[in-house]
Motif scaffolding. Structure first.
Motif, PDB file in Angstrom:
ATOM      1  N   GLY A   1       1.131  -1.249  -0.100  1.00 59.71           N
ATOM      2  CA  GLY A   1       0.080   0.003   0.121  1.00 59.71           C
ATOM      3  C   GLY A   1       0.790   1.306   0.022  1.00 59.71           C
ATOM      4  O   GLY A   1       2.134   1.321  -0.218  1.00 59.71           O
TER       5      GLY A   1
ATOM      6  N   GLY B   1       3.929   0.741   2.353  1.00 56.69           N
ATOM      7  CA  GLY B   1       4.914  -0.240   1.673  1.00 56.69           C
ATOM      8  C   GLY B   1       5.770   0.333   0.574  1.00 56.69           C
ATOM      9  O   GLY B   1       6.906   0.061   0.481  1.00 56.69           O
TER      10      GLY B   1
ATOM     11  N   ILE C   1       6.475  -7.690  -0.932  1.00 58.92           N
ATOM     12  CA  ILE C   1       5.440  -8.758  -0.992  1.00 58.92           C
ATOM     13  C   ILE C   1       4.347  -8.429  -0.959  1.00 58.92           C
ATOM     14  O   ILE C   1       3.838  -7.348   0.149  1.00 58.92           O
ATOM     15  CB  ILE C   1       6.019  -9.747   0.195  1.00 58.92           C
ATOM     16  CG1 ILE C   1       7.355 -10.239  -0.066  1.00 58.92           C
ATOM     17  CG2 ILE C   1       5.105 -10.796   0.067  1.00 58.92           C
ATOM     18  CD1 ILE C   1       7.725 -11.238   1.187  1.00 58.92           C
TER      19      ILE C   1
ATOM     20  N   GLY D   1      -2.740  -0.872  -2.209  1.00 58.23           N
ATOM     21  CA  GLY D   1      -3.474  -1.339  -1.154  1.00 58.23           C
ATOM     22  C   GLY D   1      -4.893  -0.641  -0.898  1.00 58.23           C
ATOM     23  O   GLY D   1      -5.453  -0.543  -2.160  1.00 58.23           O
TER      24      GLY D   1
ATOM     25  N   ASN E   1     -17.617   6.605  -1.272  1.00 58.26           N
ATOM     26  CA  ASN E   1     -17.022   6.295  -0.145  1.00 58.26           C
ATOM     27  C   ASN E   1     -18.227   5.821   0.794  1.00 58.26           C
ATOM     28  O   ASN E   1     -18.286   6.370   1.983  1.00 58.26           O
ATOM     29  CB  ASN E   1     -16.628   7.870   0.600  1.00 58.26           C
ATOM     30  CG  ASN E   1     -15.653   7.369   1.578  1.00 58.26           C
ATOM     31  OD1 ASN E   1     -15.367   6.199   2.099  1.00 58.26           O
ATOM     32  ND2 ASN E   1     -15.015   8.054   2.625  1.00 58.26           N
TER      33      ASN E   1
ATOM     34  N   ILE F   1     -11.305  -0.979   5.423  1.00 62.63           N
ATOM     35  CA  ILE F   1     -11.062  -1.236   6.805  1.00 62.63           C
ATOM     36  C   ILE F   1     -10.350  -0.026   7.365  1.00 62.63           C
ATOM     37  O   ILE F   1      -9.168   0.281   6.879  1.00 62.63           O
ATOM     38  CB  ILE F   1     -10.128  -2.606   7.133  1.00 62.63           C
ATOM     39  CG1 ILE F   1     -10.706  -3.871   6.168  1.00 62.63           C
ATOM     40  CG2 ILE F   1     -10.056  -2.785   8.734  1.00 62.63           C
ATOM     41  CD1 ILE F   1     -11.614  -4.246   6.997  1.00 62.63           C
ATOM     42  N   ARG F   2     -11.097   0.919   8.367  1.00 59.90           N
ATOM     43  CA  ARG F   2     -10.431   1.980   8.941  1.00 59.90           C
ATOM     44  C   ARG F   2      -9.517   1.782   9.861  1.00 59.90           C
ATOM     45  O   ARG F   2      -8.575   2.532  10.279  1.00 59.90           O
ATOM     46  CB  ARG F   2     -11.553   3.057   9.040  1.00 59.90           C
ATOM     47  CG  ARG F   2     -12.474   3.503   8.105  1.00 59.90           C
ATOM     48  CD  ARG F   2     -13.275   4.548   8.320  1.00 59.90           C
ATOM     49  NE  ARG F   2     -13.911   5.343   7.410  1.00 59.90           N
ATOM     50  CZ  ARG F   2     -14.977   4.636   6.578  1.00 59.90           C
ATOM     51  NH1 ARG F   2     -15.600   3.704   7.016  1.00 59.90           N
ATOM     52  NH2 ARG F   2     -15.413   5.258   5.464  1.00 59.90           N
TER      53      ARG F   2
ATOM     54  N   ARG G   1      -1.024   2.289   8.787  1.00 57.07           N
ATOM     55  CA  ARG G   1      -1.953   2.458   9.809  1.00 57.07           C
ATOM     56  C   ARG G   1      -2.046   1.811  10.984  1.00 57.07           C
ATOM     57  O   ARG G   1      -2.323   2.411  12.091  1.00 57.07           O
ATOM     58  CB  ARG G   1      -3.353   2.103   8.861  1.00 57.07           C
ATOM     59  CG  ARG G   1      -4.624   2.263   9.612  1.00 57.07           C
ATOM     60  CD  ARG G   1      -5.601   1.419   8.739  1.00 57.07           C
ATOM     61  NE  ARG G   1      -5.553  -0.050   8.864  1.00 57.07           N
ATOM     62  CZ  ARG G   1      -5.895  -0.751   8.179  1.00 57.07           C
ATOM     63  NH1 ARG G   1      -6.624  -0.525   6.925  1.00 57.07           N
ATOM     64  NH2 ARG G   1      -5.984  -2.002   8.136  1.00 57.07           N
TER      65      ARG G   1
ATOM     66  N   GLN H   1      -3.959   8.760   3.850  1.00 59.13           N
ATOM     67  CA  GLN H   1      -2.855   8.340   2.942  1.00 59.13           C
ATOM     68  C   GLN H   1      -1.663   9.172   3.133  1.00 59.13           C
ATOM     69  O   GLN H   1      -0.528   8.444   3.078  1.00 59.13           O
ATOM     70  CB  GLN H   1      -3.463   8.316   1.441  1.00 59.13           C
ATOM     71  CG  GLN H   1      -4.377   7.140   1.372  1.00 59.13           C
ATOM     72  CD  GLN H   1      -5.055   7.003  -0.221  1.00 59.13           C
ATOM     73  OE1 GLN H   1      -4.387   7.575  -1.339  1.00 59.13           O
ATOM     74  NE2 GLN H   1      -6.511   6.760  -0.031  1.00 59.13           N
TER      75      GLN H   1
ATOM     76  N   CYS I   1       0.470   7.960   5.633  1.00 60.88           N
ATOM     77  CA  CYS I   1       0.810   6.540   5.497  1.00 60.88           C
ATOM     78  C   CYS I   1       2.175   6.623   4.487  1.00 60.88           C
ATOM     79  O   CYS I   1       3.125   5.994   4.604  1.00 60.88           O
ATOM     80  CB  CYS I   1      -0.034   5.582   4.882  1.00 60.88           C
ATOM     81  SG  CYS I   1      -1.410   5.140   6.246  1.00 60.88           S
TER      82      CYS I   1
HETATM   83  C1  FAD Z   1     -13.510   3.452   3.733  1.00 58.81           C
HETATM   84  C2  FAD Z   1     -12.214   4.274   3.829  1.00 58.81           C
HETATM   85  C3  FAD Z   1     -12.046   5.349   3.454  1.00 58.81           C
HETATM   86  C4  FAD Z   1     -10.989   6.135   3.371  1.00 58.81           C
HETATM   87  N1  FAD Z   1     -10.892   7.518   3.106  1.00 58.81           N
HETATM   88  C5  FAD Z   1      -9.887   8.021   3.003  1.00 58.81           C
HETATM   89  C6  FAD Z   1      -9.793   9.433   1.997  1.00 58.81           C
HETATM   90  O1  FAD Z   1     -10.667   9.723   1.456  1.00 58.81           O
HETATM   91  N2  FAD Z   1      -8.479   9.941   2.061  1.00 58.81           N
HETATM   92  C7  FAD Z   1      -7.384   9.445   2.750  1.00 58.81           C
HETATM   93  O2  FAD Z   1      -6.314   9.792   2.549  1.00 58.81           O
HETATM   94  N3  FAD Z   1      -7.392   8.456   3.340  1.00 58.81           N
HETATM   95  C8  FAD Z   1      -8.471   7.600   3.489  1.00 58.81           C
HETATM   96  N4  FAD Z   1      -8.539   6.374   4.331  1.00 58.81           N
HETATM   97  C9  FAD Z   1      -7.427   5.902   5.072  1.00 58.81           C
HETATM   98  C10 FAD Z   1      -6.329   5.496   4.156  1.00 58.81           C
HETATM   99  O3  FAD Z   1      -6.853   4.927   2.763  1.00 58.81           O
HETATM  100  C11 FAD Z   1      -5.700   4.230   4.563  1.00 58.81           C
HETATM  101  O4  FAD Z   1      -5.530   4.408   6.019  1.00 58.81           O
HETATM  102  C12 FAD Z   1      -4.202   4.114   4.048  1.00 58.81           C
HETATM  103  O5  FAD Z   1      -4.491   3.954   2.418  1.00 58.81           O
HETATM  104  C13 FAD Z   1      -3.652   2.785   4.586  1.00 58.81           C
HETATM  105  O6  FAD Z   1      -2.290   2.453   3.947  1.00 58.81           O
HETATM  106  P1  FAD Z   1      -1.569   1.384   4.392  1.00 58.81           P
HETATM  107  O7  FAD Z   1      -0.151   1.370   3.694  1.00 58.81           O
HETATM  108  O8  FAD Z   1      -1.160   1.625   6.006  1.00 58.81           O
HETATM  109  O9  FAD Z   1      -2.230   0.013   4.442  1.00 58.81           O
HETATM  110  P2  FAD Z   1      -3.207  -0.590   2.891  1.00 58.81           P
HETATM  111  O10 FAD Z   1      -3.224   0.408   2.059  1.00 58.81           O
HETATM  112  O11 FAD Z   1      -3.994  -1.186   3.806  1.00 58.81           O
HETATM  113  O12 FAD Z   1      -1.934  -1.584   2.467  1.00 58.81           O
HETATM  114  C14 FAD Z   1      -1.537  -2.881   2.975  1.00 58.81           C
HETATM  115  C15 FAD Z   1      -1.105  -3.662   1.932  1.00 58.81           C
HETATM  116  O13 FAD Z   1      -0.620  -4.974   2.457  1.00 58.81           O
HETATM  117  C16 FAD Z   1      -1.094  -6.164   1.815  1.00 58.81           C
HETATM  118  N5  FAD Z   1      -1.142  -7.193   2.624  1.00 58.81           N
HETATM  119  C17 FAD Z   1      -1.735  -7.355   3.813  1.00 58.81           C
HETATM  120  N6  FAD Z   1      -1.455  -8.633   4.593  1.00 58.81           N
HETATM  121  C18 FAD Z   1      -0.691  -9.072   3.797  1.00 58.81           C
HETATM  122  C19 FAD Z   1      -0.011 -10.200   3.863  1.00 58.81           C
HETATM  123  N7  FAD Z   1      -0.371 -10.952   5.084  1.00 58.81           N
HETATM  124  N8  FAD Z   1       0.944 -10.832   3.009  1.00 58.81           N
HETATM  125  C20 FAD Z   1       1.207  -9.973   1.829  1.00 58.81           C
HETATM  126  N9  FAD Z   1       0.463  -8.581   1.742  1.00 58.81           N
HETATM  127  C21 FAD Z   1      -0.392  -8.378   2.736  1.00 58.81           C
HETATM  128  C22 FAD Z   1      -2.492  -5.643   1.248  1.00 58.81           C
HETATM  129  O14 FAD Z   1      -3.164  -6.199   0.167  1.00 58.81           O
HETATM  130  C23 FAD Z   1      -2.323  -4.117   1.013  1.00 58.81           C
HETATM  131  O15 FAD Z   1      -1.900  -3.894  -0.395  1.00 58.81           O
HETATM  132  C24 FAD Z   1      -9.623   5.667   4.177  1.00 58.81           C
HETATM  133  C25 FAD Z   1      -9.867   4.221   4.518  1.00 58.81           C
HETATM  134  C26 FAD Z   1     -10.953   3.799   4.231  1.00 58.81           C
HETATM  135  C27 FAD Z   1     -11.025   2.228   4.711  1.00 58.81           C
END
Ligand code: FAD
Length: 439
Positions: free
Chosen positions: A10, A13, A30, A38, A271, A328-329, A403, A418, A421
């Protein structure tokens, strides 16, 4: 043997992988899906929230701005009149993330899920992966968990908090509990929308449009937002009528937010829906998640029908995409060296070693009526997230980015956006590569 393995592709990452690879670390990313991004791509979460202060000064820069700039060059990102540069096309985001990883020299393993880890004393030794080639064990000097759910940290025994509770848990948590989480959503898009007509209509009946006005010109940028707590929203009578007519259920109208998408000239991103359930859904319980997928698709069909029948511009529109991944928030939050709190946020706390800066409000999407919140920092203030929130107490070669860093439920409700993140990932990549280069 890699210098650095990052699990999860995501925002956090990708940022971690690119920053480390640029510093000549042999880096493997990975990802369990067949593409990067993500929640931004698989969850169809667009646009990125505004993270700016004063006279539109970005609180996040670096790889986050580079990615947006690459998208902007081909018309797949745009800046709103409020200054937010984070409006983007999730489909093209997948391609740009491939490019930026390739240019930096990151090895990417798609369709591969990490299922276990090996540890020794204070070191993570390897991650076990499953994909079409079977099981394999991959070793590295350093690891970053960017899974959004802290899967790797939890598998390694790092304790975590879950939901509103500040109780500490260990993997594997499946116990039925009374944990309150933010609402889960399943996002979708509709295409063949007459954006011009929709924009004109919104400007006429809902000039405030919930967030900001319609931007016209080459890219029509429009948005409107509403929660069922909001009595004055101008679109409310349409929802009330649709509920009366049996087109919508009242819970379908719990939250409604739409955005146009740069580069997709007739598309609208939703959304919503917030998944309806009689109890709080546990993001670590696969039965709850399976229920959410099915319920989400039912709600999406009703919302799409409502838009076509009651709103201007949607008459010939159709559902063009349902997010491959639930929205998932909040899920696990690791117990790290420093736990960021709501007090830190509203005291605009600064740290000697910040990993990210933000002024995004505490934004809680509750599944219960009257419990959602949007609490802003004082005008002109911002807070910092310290690197210590990414560091586990148990392992010297494992960082957590994105997150699930160490924070309270209410602090996570602000930091999850984002831009943060991206910043957290970039910092994690820099920290890991500094250590690797020193060794
Ligand atoms: C409904 C909703 C609306 C939102 N609205 C906004 C918005 O309008 N604007 C904003 O900026 N943010 C918004 N957010 C928040 C934001 O989008 C996320 O919190 C952020 O994108 C999370 O980024 P991340 O890199 O932490 O995780 P993620 O984007 O969740 O990335 C995690 C990655 O890890 C991979 N993964 C997971 N487990 C494994 C495993 N065991 N092995 C291999 N790969 C794995 C997944 O496939 C994924 O690609 C929203 C979130 C949600 C849920």
């Amino acid at each position: 043997m890699w210098d650095l393995i990052i699990v999860g592709g995501g925002a956090s990452g990708v940022a971690a992988a690119v920053s480390a690879a640029r510093q000549k670390c042999k880096t493997l990313l990975i990802e369990k899906m067949g593409f990067l991004g993500g929640t931004s791509t698989a969850g169809l979460v667009t646009p990125m929230m505004k993270n700016m202060i004063g006279n539109n000064q970005n609180l996040t820069d670096g790889i986050y701005l580079e990615v947006l700039e690459k998208l902007r060059k081909t018309g797949h990102a745009a800046t709103h009149t409020d200054g937010n540069p984070g409006w983007f096309d999730p489909e093209m985001m997948k391609c740009v993330l491939d490019d930026i990883c390739e240019e930096a020299g990151v090895d990417v393993l798609f369709d591969t899920v990490v299922t276990n880890v090996k540890t020794q004393d204070d070191l993570l030794i390897s991650v076990t992966c499953f994909n079409k080639s079977g099981f394999s064990e991959l070793e590295a000097k350093y690891f970053i968990d960017a899974t959004g759910d802290a899967d790797v940290a939890a598998l390694a025994g790092v304790p975590f908090e879950l939901g509103e509770s500040d109780k500490t848990y260990h993997f594997m948590f499946l116990e039925e509990g009374n944990h309150k989480h933010q609402a889960i959503s399943l996002r979708f898009t509709m295409a063949n929308v007459d954006l011009e007509a929709l924009g004109d209509w919104l400007q006429k009946i809902d000039p405030d449009s919930g967030v900001s006005p319609v931007v016209k010109g080459e890219q029509i940028l429009l948005t409107t937002a509403h929660t069922w707590e909001d009595k004055d929203w101008k679109l409310r009578p349409y929802f009330d009528q649709a509920v009366k007519d049996g087109v919508l259920k009242s819970e379908d109208a719990a939250y409604f937010q739409i955005f146009s998408i740069p580069g997709q000239k007739d598309a609208i991103a939703f959304n919503c829906p917030r998944i309806y359930a009689e109890k709080s859904l546990n993001p670590l319980n696969m039965w709850d998640l399976s229920y959410a997928q099915k319920m989400g698709r039912k709600q999406i069909r009703r919302i799409a029908e409502f838009c076509k029948k009651y709103l201007v511009g949607f008459q010939d529109a159709y559902i063009s995409q349902i997010a491959p991944q639930l929205g998932i928030r909040d899920s696990r939050r690791i117990e790290g060296v420093y736990k960021l709190t709501e007090e830190d946020i509203f005291n605009a706390k600064k740290f000697s070693d910040p990993a990210a800066k933000s002024n995004y409000p505490v934004d809680i999407h509750s599944r219960e009526k009257g419990k959602s919140e949007l609490k802003f920092l004082p005008e002109g203030e911002y807070y910092e997230i310290p690197v210590e929130s990414l560091i586990t107490k148990q392992y010297t070669n494992l960082l957590v980015a994105g997150r699930p860093i160490s924070a309270t439920f209410r602090a996570e409700a602000s930091l999850r956006i984002q831009p943060n993140c991206w910043a957290l990932g970039e910092t994690a990549g820099n920290l890991a590569s500094e250590k690797i280069v020193k060794e």
